[in-house]
Design a protein around this motif. Sequence first.
Motif, PDB file in Angstrom:
ATOM      1  N   THR A  64       0.947  -1.131   0.024  1.00  0.00           N
ATOM      2  CA  THR A  64       0.051  -0.071   0.404  1.00  0.00           C
ATOM      3  C   THR A  64       0.657   1.214   0.502  1.00  0.00           C
ATOM      4  O   THR A  64       0.749   2.165  -1.099  1.00  0.00           O
ATOM      5  CB  THR A  64      -0.714  -0.372   1.156  1.00  0.00           C
ATOM      6  N   ASN A  68       3.981   1.681   6.120  1.00  0.00           N
ATOM      7  CA  ASN A  68       2.558   1.036   7.614  1.00  0.00           C
ATOM      8  C   ASN A  68       2.411  -0.221   6.633  1.00  0.00           C
ATOM      9  O   ASN A  68       1.494  -0.378   6.162  1.00  0.00           O
ATOM     10  CB  ASN A  68       1.326   2.085   6.599  1.00  0.00           C
ATOM     11  N   ALA A  71       0.841  -1.601   9.221  1.00  0.00           N
ATOM     12  CA  ALA A  71      -0.560  -1.346  10.083  1.00  0.00           C
ATOM     13  C   ALA A  71      -1.234  -1.892   8.392  1.00  0.00           C
ATOM     14  O   ALA A  71      -2.549  -2.151   9.173  1.00  0.00           O
ATOM     15  CB  ALA A  71      -0.418  -0.028   9.870  1.00  0.00           C
ATOM     16  N   THR A  72      -0.909  -1.910   7.761  1.00  0.00           N
ATOM     17  CA  THR A  72      -1.492  -2.809   6.522  1.00  0.00           C
ATOM     18  C   THR A  72      -1.935  -4.575   6.914  1.00  0.00           C
ATOM     19  O   THR A  72      -2.796  -5.209   7.231  1.00  0.00           O
ATOM     20  CB  THR A  72      -0.934  -2.805   5.058  1.00  0.00           C
ATOM     21  N   SER A  74      -1.962  -5.566  10.183  1.00  0.00           N
ATOM     22  CA  SER A  74      -2.684  -5.786  11.718  1.00  0.00           C
ATOM     23  C   SER A  74      -3.967  -5.844  10.788  1.00  0.00           C
ATOM     24  O   SER A  74      -5.106  -6.264  10.949  1.00  0.00           O
ATOM     25  CB  SER A  74      -2.675  -4.123  12.244  1.00  0.00           C
ATOM     26  N   GLY A  75      -4.847  -4.969   9.504  1.00  0.00           N
ATOM     27  CA  GLY A  75      -5.693  -5.223   9.245  1.00  0.00           C
ATOM     28  C   GLY A  75      -6.034  -6.410   7.978  1.00  0.00           C
ATOM     29  O   GLY A  75      -6.157  -7.398   8.420  1.00  0.00           O
ATOM     30  N   GLN A 112       6.187   4.104  13.342  1.00  0.00           N
ATOM     31  CA  GLN A 112       5.565   4.450  14.233  1.00  0.00           C
ATOM     32  C   GLN A 112       4.519   2.803  13.804  1.00  0.00           C
ATOM     33  O   GLN A 112       4.132   2.425  15.262  1.00  0.00           O
ATOM     34  CB  GLN A 112       4.802   5.818  13.717  1.00  0.00           C
ATOM     35  N   ARG A 120       0.059  -3.770  20.045  1.00  0.00           N
ATOM     36  CA  ARG A 120      -1.641  -4.179  19.710  1.00  0.00           C
ATOM     37  C   ARG A 120      -1.564  -5.700  20.108  1.00  0.00           C
ATOM     38  O   ARG A 120      -2.005  -6.520  19.760  1.00  0.00           O
ATOM     39  CB  ARG A 120      -2.049  -3.164  18.957  1.00  0.00           C
TER      40      ARG A 120
ATOM     41  N   VAL B  56      -5.604   0.922  16.876  1.00  0.00           N
ATOM     42  CA  VAL B  56      -4.259   1.379  15.949  1.00  0.00           C
ATOM     43  C   VAL B  56      -3.295   3.132  16.284  1.00  0.00           C
ATOM     44  O   VAL B  56      -4.130   3.531  17.762  1.00  0.00           O
ATOM     45  CB  VAL B  56      -4.403   2.595  14.284  1.00  0.00           C
ATOM     46  N   GLU B  57      -2.544   3.222  16.702  1.00  0.00           N
ATOM     47  CA  GLU B  57      -1.479   4.636  16.467  1.00  0.00           C
ATOM     48  C   GLU B  57      -1.785   6.190  16.015  1.00  0.00           C
ATOM     49  O   GLU B  57      -1.135   6.855  16.329  1.00  0.00           O
ATOM     50  CB  GLU B  57      -0.407   4.021  17.148  1.00  0.00           C
ATOM     51  N   SER B  58      -2.698   5.791  15.011  1.00  0.00           N
ATOM     52  CA  SER B  58      -2.804   6.996  13.917  1.00  0.00           C
ATOM     53  C   SER B  58      -3.820   6.728  13.255  1.00  0.00           C
ATOM     54  O   SER B  58      -4.259   5.557  12.734  1.00  0.00           O
ATOM     55  CB  SER B  58      -1.897   7.148  13.749  1.00  0.00           C
ATOM     56  N   HIS B  60      -3.067   7.801  10.097  1.00  0.00           N
ATOM     57  CA  HIS B  60      -2.527   6.706   8.618  1.00  0.00           C
ATOM     58  C   HIS B  60      -3.198   5.389   8.789  1.00  0.00           C
ATOM     59  O   HIS B  60      -3.285   4.546   7.899  1.00  0.00           O
ATOM     60  CB  HIS B  60      -0.769   7.474   8.756  1.00  0.00           C
ATOM     61  N   SER B  61      -1.936   4.981  10.520  1.00  0.00           N
ATOM     62  CA  SER B  61      -2.603   3.550  10.306  1.00  0.00           C
ATOM     63  C   SER B  61      -4.002   2.997   9.999  1.00  0.00           C
ATOM     64  O   SER B  61      -3.901   1.609   9.890  1.00  0.00           O
ATOM     65  CB  SER B  61      -2.294   2.681  11.704  1.00  0.00           C
ATOM     66  N   SER B  64      -4.570   2.470   6.666  1.00  0.00           N
ATOM     67  CA  SER B  64      -3.660   1.770   6.463  1.00  0.00           C
ATOM     68  C   SER B  64      -4.114   0.465   6.383  1.00  0.00           C
ATOM     69  O   SER B  64      -4.649  -1.431   5.870  1.00  0.00           O
ATOM     70  CB  SER B  64      -2.550   1.088   7.035  1.00  0.00           C
ATOM     71  N   ALA B  65      -4.884  -0.292   8.123  1.00  0.00           N
ATOM     72  CA  ALA B  65      -5.317  -1.615   8.021  1.00  0.00           C
ATOM     73  C   ALA B  65      -6.619  -1.263   7.782  1.00  0.00           C
ATOM     74  O   ALA B  65      -7.333  -2.910   7.306  1.00  0.00           O
ATOM     75  CB  ALA B  65      -5.604  -1.441  10.030  1.00  0.00           C
ATOM     76  N   MET B  91      -3.457   7.508   1.869  1.00  0.00           N
ATOM     77  CA  MET B  91      -4.254   6.121   1.954  1.00  0.00           C
ATOM     78  C   MET B  91      -5.426   6.341   1.490  1.00  0.00           C
ATOM     79  O   MET B  91      -6.049   5.160   0.748  1.00  0.00           O
ATOM     80  CB  MET B  91      -4.045   6.074   3.681  1.00  0.00           C
TER      81      MET B  91
END
Lengths: 295, 386
Positions: A64, A68, A71-72, A74-75, A112, A120, B56-58, B60-61, B64-65, B91
């Motif tokens: 993506t 991230n 984070a991606t 995570s989803g 981050q 998490r 999430v921590e932001s 942006h995340s 993304s998630a 994003m």
Amino acid sequence: MQFPREELFAPGHRGCAGCGAAIVARLLLKAAGKDTIISNATGCLEVMTTPYPETAWRVPWIHTAFENAAATASGVEAAVKALKRKRGKYKDKKINVIAIGGDGGTADIGFQSLSGAMERGHDMLYVMYDNEAYMNTGIQRSSSTPFLAATTTSPAGSKIRGEDRPKKDVAMIMAAHGIPYVATACISYPEDFIRKVKKALSIEGPKFIQVLQPCTTGWGYPPEKTIEIGRLAVETGVFPLYEIENGEFRITYKPAKRKPVREYLKMQKRYRHLTDEDIERIQKYIDEKCKLLGL
Amino acid sequence: MCEVKVITGTSAAAEAAKLADVDVVAAYPITPQTTCVEKLAEFVANGELDAEYIKVESEHSAMSACIGAAATGARTFTATSSQGLALMHEMLFIASGMRLPIVMMVANRALSAPINIWNDQQDSISQRDTGWIQIYVEDNQETLDSVIQAYKIAENEDVLLPVMVCLDGFILTHTVEPVTIPKAERVREFLGVYEPKHAYLDPDRPITQGPVGVPDCYMETRKQVEEAMERAKKVIKDVNEEFAEWFKRKYGNGLVEAYNLDNADTVLVAMGSICGTIKYVIDELKKEGKEVGLLRIRTFRPFPKEDVKEFLKDANNIAVLDKNISLGFNKGALGIEMASILKNKKVCNYIVGLGGRDIRIDDIKAIIDHVEKAEDDETLWVGLKE
């Protein structure tokens, strides 16, 4: 160790000859197997493997953005859980969710997102392929660039001797997150790397592996020397191999006798400006670090 | 039987996400959105909603998630506001470019600097070109209904685009109104179980999502998003009609809502909760024998060009109200769009309510007076201090 013959990382990618990142991906997939979803940060690996309509990935793969991948992932991990629970999808399967990013996408801009995902407790493995600079954009300094290495943004000049800060220790910072598994690895020790990936994937929760992969273009050496240089990084103590399992630290490869750092440095153009005095400074720094780790 | 609850706009959005039986929620707090993700956390904690809730921590995340989850085939929801939406900006393009039917509630709030938590629409307007469908609602009932509709629109195979449902910060997010809540089974039947037929991450069917778009193919992907936006116009209208059949409520034709337009020479054009105030003024003036109309723009993207032309063909004094400003052009986004469509008409643009500045009934009346007397297109900042 028997390596699986199946190649889930297809040949025909556009990596440079001698590319260490391609070796990371190939070994990683051999260890993880086909029930794996990869979230890839922007960088060399992403660019060289997926120029549309081609792809080198024989497992589901998503990219993506740069900062991230964690984070991606995570989803992805949350979706797999929800779909398993609510719709019985993948019910008899263990799906490995793996995020992978270079040192820039991990230690700098992706830091981050990585920290958040690890904190998490997502059931995922993050692999940082460490080539010690921004190689995709033309060898600029990252926070993982070692002390005194020359890059295009930390050039060796008459006043400054290359990178003026020591390498950021991302693996130890991840260990401080209290996650169940953290390891370092190097492509020159494939059995060790594969064993660590397999072990990580057998543990539930967040896992982190930092794998050193020499970069022929960025470090300045002939393509056939990739494995040799990686081995020297470990043999000299520049890049120690260890794992931290549930807080327990263990060196996984101990060189019989550490080789002088000079042997490693002299093979690479990024260090060609170093004087004897510089090399001594680096040796002293490595000695101190190795002492601390019991190497 | 439906249930009527007296709830805030953010609760209405959360209720709608619950009714849509979302699989994944990615949540990060920001005023005045926070009460929405708090409510969803409560639903998950109480077992009222079976979803993975990613703290999430932001923002942006968060986005993304959501992208990761939607790409894996899950129905996803998130909510944000202002700086949080700005942080997601990168994003947002990726969500639409990857054609993922994510739904997001946006609590409209001003952007820094100076920091300001109050309402205007600069945040979502600034995301105009990201390929997201944008729906601006007038009240809390419409918030709930629009979030449900948003899934039906986003997941339509002719569309496959993410949708943001925008409601005015505090004015709607923190004001309670009676909201009719349909039965969960009815909503689930209306929406159907989300089974993506398009690409998603599955080890049994490995595909590559988000590859390098070389110059040979990038333009085509942009064009495909544009074509999907165009197709979305019909889908939004159809979903609005279908929703009306199922739940007995509709919002204009889905894209725009015409109010007292038939005999009106003077027409106001606006988006969001201010339209409630405008309707009140219109009703007052009608009692005095004066006909003024309102064209409420409900979807800013896709922009209902054809409907705007059609509905405003007889109007001569057009007053466009904007809760945003394109700095350096001295017009709001709606003002710019209207001027580009209505080339032979007098279109005055009124910049109102920035950063939570009150827009009073007298202000609306003054705007009507002004546009009727104006000789040519003008831009006016309404409510500025001397």
